[in-house]
Write a protein that holds these residues in place. Structure first.
Motif, PDB file in Angstrom:
ATOM      1  N   GLU A 127       2.362   1.706  -3.474  1.00 15.16           N
ATOM      2  CA  GLU A 127       1.339   2.161  -4.419  1.00 15.16           C
ATOM      3  C   GLU A 127       1.038   3.643  -4.215  1.00 15.16           C
ATOM      4  OE1 GLU A 127      -2.026  -0.421  -3.936  1.00 15.16           O
ATOM      5  OE2 GLU A 127      -1.050  -2.078  -4.984  1.00 15.16           O
ATOM      6  N   LEU A 128       0.921   4.053  -2.961  1.00 19.02           N
ATOM      7  CA  LEU A 128       0.673   5.465  -2.671  1.00 19.02           C
ATOM      8  C   LEU A 128       1.834   6.324  -3.148  1.00 19.02           C
ATOM      9  CD1 LEU A 128      -0.981   7.744  -1.393  1.00 19.02           C
ATOM     10  CD2 LEU A 128       0.182   7.240   0.763  1.00 19.02           C
ATOM     11  N   SER A 159       1.726   6.827  -6.806  1.00 15.73           N
ATOM     12  CA  SER A 159       0.653   7.718  -7.254  1.00 15.73           C
ATOM     13  C   SER A 159       0.967   9.187  -6.964  1.00 15.73           C
ATOM     14  CB  SER A 159      -0.672   7.329  -6.598  1.00 15.73           C
ATOM     15  OG  SER A 159      -0.695   7.695  -5.236  1.00 15.73           O
ATOM     16  N   LYS A 170      -6.536  11.286   3.130  1.00 13.39           N
ATOM     17  CA  LYS A 170      -7.440  10.163   3.420  1.00 13.39           C
ATOM     18  C   LYS A 170      -6.753   8.824   3.201  1.00 13.39           C
ATOM     19  CE  LYS A 170     -11.591  12.792   2.658  1.00 13.39           C
ATOM     20  NZ  LYS A 170     -12.581  13.239   1.728  1.00 13.39           N
ATOM     21  N   ARG A 171      -5.967   8.731   2.155  1.00 10.91           N
ATOM     22  CA  ARG A 171      -5.277   7.467   1.845  1.00 10.91           C
ATOM     23  C   ARG A 171      -4.221   7.151   2.907  1.00 10.91           C
ATOM     24  NH1 ARG A 171      -5.535   2.686   0.882  1.00 10.91           N
ATOM     25  NH2 ARG A 171      -3.998   1.750  -0.463  1.00 10.91           N
ATOM     26  N   VAL A 172      -3.456   8.155   3.301  1.00  9.00           N
ATOM     27  CA  VAL A 172      -2.444   7.952   4.344  1.00  9.00           C
ATOM     28  C   VAL A 172      -3.129   7.556   5.656  1.00  9.00           C
ATOM     29  CG1 VAL A 172      -0.676   9.076   5.756  1.00  9.00           C
ATOM     30  CG2 VAL A 172      -0.732   9.467   3.294  1.00  9.00           C
ATOM     31  N   SER A 173      -4.237   8.194   5.954  1.00  7.41           N
ATOM     32  CA  SER A 173      -4.997   7.877   7.157  1.00  7.41           C
ATOM     33  C   SER A 173      -5.448   6.418   7.145  1.00  7.41           C
ATOM     34  CB  SER A 173      -6.204   8.811   7.250  1.00  7.41           C
ATOM     35  OG  SER A 173      -7.052   8.428   8.297  1.00  7.41           O
ATOM     36  N   GLN A 174      -5.924   5.953   5.996  1.00  9.22           N
ATOM     37  CA  GLN A 174      -6.355   4.558   5.868  1.00  9.22           C
ATOM     38  C   GLN A 174      -5.189   3.598   6.041  1.00  9.22           C
ATOM     39  OE1 GLN A 174      -8.016   4.656   1.934  1.00  9.22           O
ATOM     40  NE2 GLN A 174     -10.120   4.850   2.681  1.00  9.22           N
ATOM     41  N   ILE A 175      -4.091   3.898   5.369  1.00  7.27           N
ATOM     42  CA  ILE A 175      -2.919   3.022   5.436  1.00  7.27           C
ATOM     43  C   ILE A 175      -2.394   2.934   6.868  1.00  7.27           C
ATOM     44  CG2 ILE A 175      -0.483   2.787   4.751  1.00  7.27           C
ATOM     45  CD1 ILE A 175      -1.315   3.917   2.004  1.00  7.27           C
ATOM     46  N   ASP A 192       0.828  -1.212   0.000  1.00  4.35           N
ATOM     47  CA  ASP A 192       0.000   0.000   0.000  1.00  4.35           C
ATOM     48  C   ASP A 192       0.862   1.262   0.000  1.00  4.35           C
ATOM     49  OD1 ASP A 192      -2.298  -1.547   0.062  1.00  4.35           O
ATOM     50  OD2 ASP A 192      -2.554  -1.360   2.235  1.00  4.35           O
ATOM     51  N   ASN A 196      -7.382  13.792  -0.903  1.00  3.98           N
ATOM     52  CA  ASN A 196      -7.332  12.361  -1.230  1.00  3.98           C
ATOM     53  C   ASN A 196      -6.081  11.705  -0.653  1.00  3.98           C
ATOM     54  OD1 ASN A 196      -9.782  12.254  -2.581  1.00  3.98           O
ATOM     55  ND2 ASN A 196      -8.868  12.708  -4.567  1.00  3.98           N
ATOM     56  N   VAL A 197      -4.960  12.392  -0.723  1.00  2.00           N
ATOM     57  CA  VAL A 197      -3.713  11.853  -0.165  1.00  2.00           C
ATOM     58  C   VAL A 197      -3.841  11.700   1.348  1.00  2.00           C
ATOM     59  CG1 VAL A 197      -1.266  12.321   0.249  1.00  2.00           C
ATOM     60  CG2 VAL A 197      -2.250  12.726  -2.015  1.00  2.00           C
TER      61      VAL A 197
END
Length: 84
Positions: A22-23, A26, A43-48, A19, A40-41
């Motif tokens: 991939e981040l 991107s 949120k994605r970092v928060s999820q990871i 993950d 968006n970045v």
């Protein structure tokens, strides 16, 4: 780097290295002056990282990156999240 290094890092942090890579891929040509991209970045970092980010904190990070021109990287976001 050796694969065992990443496996050990995954065990210690609980963060899937696939993950993260991939981040990172991107982000290479991302426009960090665009608020939607920055959100968006975040949120994605928060999820990871499995670390929720409040709307207030997200707004602060976005302002810092878009308006103030701060660098957006894992370390910057992590520092901002941990200051709450």
């Amino acid at each position: 780097m050796d694969n065992n290094f990443f496996k050990n890092l995954e065990k210690k942090t609980g963060v899937n290295m696939k993950d993260v890579f991939e981040l990172a891929g991107s982000l290479q040509n991302a426009n960090f002056k665009d608020e939607k991209t920055v959100r968006n970045v975040i949120k994605r970092v928060s999820q990871i990282a499995n670390k929720p980010v409040s709307k207030e904190m997200e707004d602060k990070i976005v302002k810092s990156v878009v308006a103030d021109g701060k660098q957006l990287d894992f370390n910057t976001i992590s520092q901002m999240i941990n200051k709450k």
